[in-house]
Design an enzyme around this catalytic site. Sequence first.
Site, PDB file in Angstrom:
ATOM      1  CG  HIS A 107      -1.922  -1.000   1.380  1.00 32.79           C
ATOM      2  ND1 HIS A 107      -2.741  -1.361   0.340  1.00 32.79           N
ATOM      3  CD2 HIS A 107      -2.326  -1.753   2.439  1.00 32.79           C
ATOM      4  CE1 HIS A 107      -3.589  -2.291   0.756  1.00 32.79           C
ATOM      5  NE2 HIS A 107      -3.348  -2.556   2.014  1.00 32.79           N
TER       6      HIS A 107
ATOM      7  CB  SER B 149     -10.393 -13.875  -9.408  1.00 26.13           C
ATOM      8  OG  SER B 149     -10.891 -13.733 -10.710  1.00 26.13           O
TER       9      SER B 149
ATOM     10  CG  PHE C 197     -17.616 -10.450  -4.130  1.00 30.19           C
ATOM     11  CD1 PHE C 197     -16.648  -9.747  -3.427  1.00 30.19           C
ATOM     12  CD2 PHE C 197     -18.847 -10.665  -3.525  1.00 30.19           C
ATOM     13  CE1 PHE C 197     -16.900  -9.266  -2.141  1.00 30.19           C
ATOM     14  CE2 PHE C 197     -19.105 -10.185  -2.250  1.00 30.19           C
ATOM     15  CZ  PHE C 197     -18.129  -9.484  -1.561  1.00 30.19           C
TER      16      PHE C 197
ATOM     17  N   GLY D  92     -18.205  -5.799  -2.636  1.00 28.57           N
ATOM     18  CA  GLY D  92     -17.499  -6.105  -3.880  1.00 28.57           C
ATOM     19  C   GLY D  92     -18.151  -5.515  -5.114  1.00 28.57           C
TER      20      GLY D  92
HETATM   21  P1  A3P Z   1     -16.037  -3.302  -0.540  1.00 33.47           P
HETATM   22  O1  A3P Z   1     -15.733  -2.921   0.868  1.00 33.47           O
HETATM   23  O2  A3P Z   1     -16.545  -2.131  -1.355  1.00 33.47           O
HETATM   24  O3  A3P Z   1     -16.923  -4.490  -0.650  1.00 33.47           O
HETATM   25  P2  A3P Z   1      -8.613  -4.451  -0.339  1.00 33.47           P
HETATM   26  O4  A3P Z   1      -8.391  -5.864  -0.679  1.00 33.47           O
HETATM   27  O5  A3P Z   1      -7.627  -3.534  -1.044  1.00 33.47           O
HETATM   28  O6  A3P Z   1      -8.670  -4.222   1.130  1.00 33.47           O
HETATM   29  O7  A3P Z   1     -10.024  -4.023  -0.945  1.00 33.47           O
HETATM   30  C1  A3P Z   1     -11.211  -4.529  -0.408  1.00 33.47           C
HETATM   31  C2  A3P Z   1     -12.355  -4.276  -1.359  1.00 33.47           C
HETATM   32  O8  A3P Z   1     -12.233  -5.158  -2.496  1.00 33.47           O
HETATM   33  C3  A3P Z   1     -13.709  -4.594  -0.702  1.00 33.47           C
HETATM   34  O9  A3P Z   1     -14.660  -3.673  -1.260  1.00 33.47           O
HETATM   35  C4  A3P Z   1     -13.942  -6.020  -1.191  1.00 33.47           C
HETATM   36  O10 A3P Z   1     -15.283  -6.443  -1.139  1.00 33.47           O
HETATM   37  C5  A3P Z   1     -13.442  -5.898  -2.624  1.00 33.47           C
HETATM   38  N1  A3P Z   1     -13.176  -7.214  -3.234  1.00 33.47           N
HETATM   39  C6  A3P Z   1     -12.458  -8.233  -2.709  1.00 33.47           C
HETATM   40  N2  A3P Z   1     -12.493  -9.302  -3.541  1.00 33.47           N
HETATM   41  C7  A3P Z   1     -13.262  -8.953  -4.592  1.00 33.47           C
HETATM   42  C8  A3P Z   1     -13.678  -9.634  -5.772  1.00 33.47           C
HETATM   43  N3  A3P Z   1     -13.332 -10.893  -6.013  1.00 33.47           N
HETATM   44  N4  A3P Z   1     -14.475  -8.974  -6.646  1.00 33.47           N
HETATM   45  C9  A3P Z   1     -14.833  -7.689  -6.419  1.00 33.47           C
HETATM   46  N5  A3P Z   1     -14.457  -6.991  -5.304  1.00 33.47           N
HETATM   47  C10 A3P Z   1     -13.683  -7.607  -4.404  1.00 33.47           C
END
Ligand code: A3P
Length: 313
Positions: free
Chosen positions: A128, A247, A249, A271
């Site tokens: 990050h 992959s 959601f 997601g």
């Molecule tokens: P939301 O909180 O909007 O649902 P990170 O991994 O950088 O922490 O980001 C988390 C965000 O990515 C979350 O968003 C999560 O739901 C989303 N996310 C994780 N896996 C996903 C997938 N396979 N498809 C779409 N979004 C995904």
Amino acid sequence: MEKSRKKFIDVIDKAIVAGNTMDRDELLFSYKGVLYPVTLCSLEVFRAMESFEARSDDVILAGYPKSGTNWVGQILNDLVATFEKKRRDEEKSVSDEELEEFPYLEIGDTEKYERMKKLPFRRVILTHLAPGNLPKSIFKNKAKILLLIRNPKDVATSFFHFSNAWSALPSYETWDDFFVAFMTEKMPWGSYFNYLSEWNKYAADENVMTITYEELKENRDMGVKNIASFLGISLTGEELRSVVERSSFQSMKENSLKTHGALGSMLFRKGGVSDWKNLFSEEQNEKMDKVFEERIARTKLGAKLKYEVYCKA
Ligand code: A3P
């Protein structure tokens, strides 16, 4: 090649337990002007990280928190593992568990970077961090960098819910309080807007590819193919389809207890795109539109984000 996630889950569980015992104002510390969670990062590890020696075949996934880094991390690891499995002898002299490192570069212990030197295969490393805080060798040795960006309104929305769910991060009584903190650089890993304007300086480099959360959401097949070709990974149509399926959601959420332990139910939330519409007031929309216009809109990354499509009511 199913990767072990034991170390990942251990680190997360410890952060949850530690976070639960701490006061809100003890949860973050500052390093070079940026805040980080004390339960995950430390000055000693940041110092040790300077010795990290990047390789030209490393894949660095750079993304601001809540941009979908766990999602794209899954795709990258799956692509690399599927490709390597075909090339490598199945017999492994060391177990997956021994080889596992916490996937984010800046999180771990001070010995991590020494151990990483011995990893025998292509390394997929998440971070990050803004580019100025990354070890110089990443740029000098021309590691491949996949830059993941997501529209700021959905990032803020996701970050708000995540901060209130995970004890390692300061929580907020109201969305309005969170919004002020997000806009005034009080977030762990720093300001979204600084992050994007810093990374924008690298967006045209030949070893950097930018992908948006929204484009991946709209067409995962295409996104996975583009990532594979950026990495020089050639797979059969069927292999690519499996990476795409794993992959989704749904599939990642179902598997999340195994891959993310207790964090899974906090991380895989909605997601989707446009959940910000449930939180932002008219005034907050105007504030964010203005800052985006002033700082990001006219940059290469700004154009890529399609703000008019994803961030206007
Ligand atoms: P939301 O909180 O909007 O649902 P990170 O991994 O950088 O922490 O980001 C988390 C965000 O990515 C979350 O968003 C999560 O739901 C989303 N996310 C994780 N896996 C996903 C997938 N396979 N498809 C779409 N979004 C995904």
